[in-house]
Write an enzyme that holds these catalytic residues in place. Sequence first.
Site, PDB file in Angstrom:
ATOM      1  N   VAL A   9       0.870  -1.173   0.000  1.00  0.00           N
ATOM      2  CA  VAL A   9       0.000   0.000   0.000  1.00  0.00           C
ATOM      3  C   VAL A   9       0.902   1.216   0.000  1.00  0.00           C
ATOM      4  O   VAL A   9       2.028   1.179   0.500  1.00  0.00           O
ATOM      5  CB  VAL A   9      -0.971   0.037   1.208  1.00  0.00           C
ATOM      6  N   SER A  10       0.421   2.315  -0.571  1.00  0.00           N
ATOM      7  CA  SER A  10       1.272   3.482  -0.754  1.00  0.00           C
ATOM      8  C   SER A  10       1.307   4.427   0.434  1.00  0.00           C
ATOM      9  O   SER A  10       2.193   5.269   0.527  1.00  0.00           O
ATOM     10  CB  SER A  10       0.834   4.267  -1.994  1.00  0.00           C
ATOM     11  N   THR A  11       0.364   4.307   1.367  1.00  0.00           N
ATOM     12  CA  THR A  11       0.355   5.197   2.531  1.00  0.00           C
ATOM     13  C   THR A  11       0.208   4.387   3.802  1.00  0.00           C
ATOM     14  O   THR A  11      -0.349   3.278   3.815  1.00  0.00           O
ATOM     15  CB  THR A  11      -0.792   6.210   2.471  1.00  0.00           C
ATOM     16  N   GLN A  14      -3.391   3.549   4.733  1.00  0.00           N
ATOM     17  CA  GLN A  14      -3.928   2.334   4.120  1.00  0.00           C
ATOM     18  C   GLN A  14      -3.426   1.094   4.852  1.00  0.00           C
ATOM     19  O   GLN A  14      -4.141   0.112   5.001  1.00  0.00           O
ATOM     20  CB  GLN A  14      -3.518   2.266   2.648  1.00  0.00           C
TER      21      GLN A  14
END
Length: 228
Positions: A9-11, A14
């Site tokens: 996940v990018s963040t 998340q």
Amino acid sequence: MAVYGLTRVSTLDQAEGTSLDEQERKIEAIATVAGLSVDHIFTDAGISGSVPLSERPAGGELVALLQSGDTVVCSKIDRLFRSAADALTTVKEWQESGIDLIVVAFGADPVTASGTSKLMMGILSMVAEFERDLIRERMDEGRAAKKAKGGHIGGTAPFGFRKLGEGRGAMLEPVEAEQRAIDRMVSLKAKGSSLRGIAETVKNEFGFVVSHVAVKNALSRRGEQNKC
């Protein structure tokens, strides 16, 4: 022969949600359909898809372990790769090394197992790249709009301004004395003075020590403002 899953996940927001759990469930399920048992699932939380797989913390571990006969499983192609070209190149290298890739979105067969799978991978890889390009474009437009409204988009305040506030709410306020120096820069540039010469004049007349790069940036910013 090992079977590895990979989630990303990018963040960090998340990562604290359900996205990683959902990816793991899909990986386990598709592996079962393919008659495989997942040995280990690697997780990159808060890692941008723009970072190459081998340079991600967990992705790097995965790449270092891969051997002929191994299988990698992911939920979507953009969990692994940063662009269509990256996906196609890496999958080709893995194929030549005897490593299979199963993508949940494409079914239980390895993406190189049939012409249909290869076609779908190519199409969806390009779609994923297109989506990232759109996001990047929106971010660029947002930064440009903020800059046009006097917002500060990061870093130290440029010559001629001081920063007010922090984070997304930061704004630039003109500094009167420095703005007068920029007026002088504009006048000197119109007369053909060099950037270094302008910097020296500003130092002598106003007492501001600025580099020729700072002069160039100040003139560029003033030009952009005059266009608005």
